[in-house]
Design a protein around this motif. Structure first.
Motif, PDB file in Angstrom:
ATOM      1  N   LYS A 154      -2.910   2.029   4.978  1.00 17.35           N
ATOM      2  CA  LYS A 154      -2.759   2.667   3.817  1.00 17.35           C
ATOM      3  C   LYS A 154      -4.013   3.404   3.349  1.00 17.35           C
ATOM      4  O   LYS A 154      -5.001   2.986   3.278  1.00 17.35           O
ATOM      5  CB  LYS A 154      -2.358   1.706   2.828  1.00 17.35           C
ATOM      6  N   ASP A 155      -3.604   4.994   3.280  1.00 16.22           N
ATOM      7  CA  ASP A 155      -4.594   5.632   2.761  1.00 16.22           C
ATOM      8  C   ASP A 155      -4.365   6.588   1.753  1.00 16.22           C
ATOM      9  O   ASP A 155      -3.262   7.363   1.794  1.00 16.22           O
ATOM     10  CB  ASP A 155      -5.237   6.464   4.041  1.00 16.22           C
ATOM     11  N   LEU A 156      -5.154   6.388   0.658  1.00 15.22           N
ATOM     12  CA  LEU A 156      -4.967   7.291  -0.739  1.00 15.22           C
ATOM     13  C   LEU A 156      -3.207   7.219  -1.256  1.00 15.22           C
ATOM     14  O   LEU A 156      -2.744   8.179  -1.444  1.00 15.22           O
ATOM     15  CB  LEU A 156      -5.091   8.995  -0.303  1.00 15.22           C
ATOM     16  N   GLY A 157      -2.957   5.898  -0.968  1.00 19.06           N
ATOM     17  CA  GLY A 157      -1.746   5.637  -1.394  1.00 19.06           C
ATOM     18  C   GLY A 157      -0.540   5.794  -0.617  1.00 19.06           C
ATOM     19  O   GLY A 157       0.602   5.522  -0.999  1.00 19.06           O
ATOM     20  N   VAL A 158      -0.775   6.242   0.690  1.00 21.48           N
ATOM     21  CA  VAL A 158       0.337   6.820   1.641  1.00 21.48           C
ATOM     22  C   VAL A 158       0.066   5.552   2.748  1.00 21.48           C
ATOM     23  O   VAL A 158      -0.797   5.380   3.427  1.00 21.48           O
ATOM     24  CB  VAL A 158       0.201   8.074   2.396  1.00 21.48           C
ATOM     25  N   MET A 159       1.302   5.014   3.090  1.00 24.77           N
ATOM     26  CA  MET A 159       1.403   4.043   4.350  1.00 24.77           C
ATOM     27  C   MET A 159       1.969   4.869   5.642  1.00 24.77           C
ATOM     28  O   MET A 159       2.878   5.547   5.736  1.00 24.77           O
ATOM     29  CB  MET A 159       2.361   2.831   3.858  1.00 24.77           C
ATOM     30  N   SER A 160       1.026   4.750   6.487  1.00 27.52           N
ATOM     31  CA  SER A 160       1.347   5.403   7.709  1.00 27.52           C
ATOM     32  C   SER A 160       1.227   4.197   8.949  1.00 27.52           C
ATOM     33  O   SER A 160       0.568   3.616   9.098  1.00 27.52           O
ATOM     34  CB  SER A 160       0.276   6.497   8.168  1.00 27.52           C
ATOM     35  N   ASP A 161       2.520   4.481   9.767  1.00 29.13           N
ATOM     36  CA  ASP A 161       2.329   3.557  10.886  1.00 29.13           C
ATOM     37  C   ASP A 161       2.042   4.222  12.144  1.00 29.13           C
ATOM     38  O   ASP A 161       1.850   5.446  12.109  1.00 29.13           O
ATOM     39  CB  ASP A 161       4.096   3.221  11.021  1.00 29.13           C
ATOM     40  N   SER A 162       2.053   3.708  13.289  1.00 32.20           N
ATOM     41  CA  SER A 162       1.425   4.107  14.626  1.00 32.20           C
ATOM     42  C   SER A 162       2.148   5.546  15.052  1.00 32.20           C
ATOM     43  O   SER A 162       1.787   6.262  15.738  1.00 32.20           O
ATOM     44  CB  SER A 162       1.279   2.951  15.699  1.00 32.20           C
ATOM     45  N   GLN A 163       3.568   5.348  14.803  1.00 29.86           N
ATOM     46  CA  GLN A 163       4.242   6.679  15.445  1.00 29.86           C
ATOM     47  C   GLN A 163       4.586   7.409  14.073  1.00 29.86           C
ATOM     48  O   GLN A 163       5.390   8.634  14.279  1.00 29.86           O
ATOM     49  CB  GLN A 163       5.573   6.157  15.733  1.00 29.86           C
ATOM     50  N   LEU A 164       3.987   7.464  13.022  1.00 31.45           N
ATOM     51  CA  LEU A 164       4.074   8.286  11.986  1.00 31.45           C
ATOM     52  C   LEU A 164       5.582   8.701  11.498  1.00 31.45           C
ATOM     53  O   LEU A 164       5.934   9.628  11.066  1.00 31.45           O
ATOM     54  CB  LEU A 164       3.474   9.738  12.064  1.00 31.45           C
ATOM     55  N   THR A 165       6.561   7.449  11.375  1.00 32.49           N
ATOM     56  CA  THR A 165       7.650   7.663  10.876  1.00 32.49           C
ATOM     57  C   THR A 165       7.766   7.724   9.583  1.00 32.49           C
ATOM     58  O   THR A 165       9.006   8.069   9.077  1.00 32.49           O
ATOM     59  CB  THR A 165       8.620   6.670  11.505  1.00 32.49           C
ATOM     60  N   MET A 166       7.054   7.187   8.887  1.00 29.60           N
ATOM     61  CA  MET A 166       6.929   7.187   7.659  1.00 29.60           C
ATOM     62  C   MET A 166       7.896   6.078   6.968  1.00 29.60           C
ATOM     63  O   MET A 166       8.146   6.072   5.688  1.00 29.60           O
ATOM     64  CB  MET A 166       6.999   8.326   6.665  1.00 29.60           C
TER      65      MET A 166
END
Length: 334
Positions: free
Chosen positions: A176-188
């Protein structure tokens, strides 16, 4: 592949050394004379006391820190941290920073992932030592490391953790960075799932008080607690329509709350009544508005460097009817 490190500082704004800051402003940025004295007057002469059970503690002179909440403090903190990017560049890595949130990353081939890990670890060690000299503290145990790529490429990574001087950081699957959760494949997918839960929670809370507010008041509350969350960083949601449909369901529920409509009603006229664009069109509108501002000098200069006009080609005419715009805008854009 991309190896991304998210660095966390401890009480960053409270650890700014006044003497170091003023010296850096004078030597590195050429700020001197009256302006330098004015900034010094903002930093010096500040003190604090603690009130407990009606009794005041002794007064303590503050030699560190910039007052949070002021207009000047974030700028002073960024100037204080400017040398950080020199260190990252010397390590041949790339960095981004927003306030005290720092990203360091490196792009590499899957076959060279061990070398990339060593370079990132060495960079983080240098950053830690530099911060220690400037009275800042890097919390290594809160550092998050994640690999970004397709599933096939991620399977080629044999290591499971990054070894730092004082800690071993296991690779995360979601950060989680700046309120955005990112997974390894950037599927969101994780980000949209968490966002949907949060929005439906506020919709449920507002529904219990619906009879106490006018339609305009409820519309304002829904924007503050729901729509603002849907709009936050939505430009990075280049995901499948199925995931965006989850956010559309959130918006539909919010529209029903404001207007008193039923979930089974057709939502298009309801959204038109509220002057709300659907989620997909909100993303397009925000991007188009940002590009327009970049092209007409209505935004910060550095953003304009990411937006260049392109001439029409035969291939692009099949997809566009007007002059195209090539954008590589940095994310997240709020």
């Amino acid at each position: 592949m991309v190896l991304l490190g998210l660095l966390d500082l401890s009480a960053a704004f409270d650890c700014v050394d006044h003497e170091v800051l003023l010296r850096r402003l004078r030597i590195r940025f050429g700020i001197c004379g009256t302006v330098h004295d004015w900034i010094a007057s903002c930093l010096y002469g500040r003190s604090q006391r603690v009130l407990c059970r009606g009794r005041l503690s002794a007064e303590w002179q503050l030699l560190l820190g910039v007052p949070q909440g002021s207009v000047l403090s974030p700028i002073l903190f960024l100037l204080y941290m400017a040398e950080l990017f020199d260190i990252i560049a010397e390590c041949v890595l790339t960095g981004h920073k927003y306030a005290d949130n720092t990203q360091v990353y490196i792009s590499t081939a899957a076959t060279d992932h061990i070398d990339a890990m060593d370079r990132l670890a060495a960079c983080i060690e240098r950053i830690r030592d530099w911060m220690a000299n400037d009275h800042l503290k890097l919390i290594e145990e809160k550092t998050r490391i994640i690999w970004l790529d397709t599933r096939q490429q991620l399977n080629k990574v044999t290591a499971r953790a990054l070894t730092l001087p004082n800690d071993t950081v296991e690779f995360s699957t979601t950060v989680k960075d700046l309120g955005v959760m990112s997974d390894s494949q950037l599927t969101m997918a994780d980000h949209i799932a968490a966002l949907s839960r949060s929005c439906f929670f506020y919709i449920q809370q507002l529904r219990s008080t619906r009879q106490s507010f006018t339609t305009d008041a409820m519309k304002t509350l829904v924007y503050a607690f729901v729509s603002s969350r849907i709009d936050y960083c939505n430009r990075i949601l280049g995901v499948s329509g199925q995931l965006l449909q989850r956010l559309q369901s959130v918006q539909n529920a919010a529209a029903c709350l404001v207007t008193g409509a039923r979930r089974s009603d057709c939502m298009t006229p309801i959204l038109c009544q509220l002057h709300w664009l659907p989620v997909c069109q909100r993303i397009t509108f925000k991007t188009a508005m940002l590009v327009y501002k970049c092209r007409h000098g209505m935004t910060l200069p550095y953003l304009s460097t990411y937006c260049e006009s392109t001439s029409m080609s035969t291939a692009s005419r099949r997809h566009h009817t007007t002059v195209g715009v090539a954008c590589a805008l940095p994310s997240p854009v709020n």
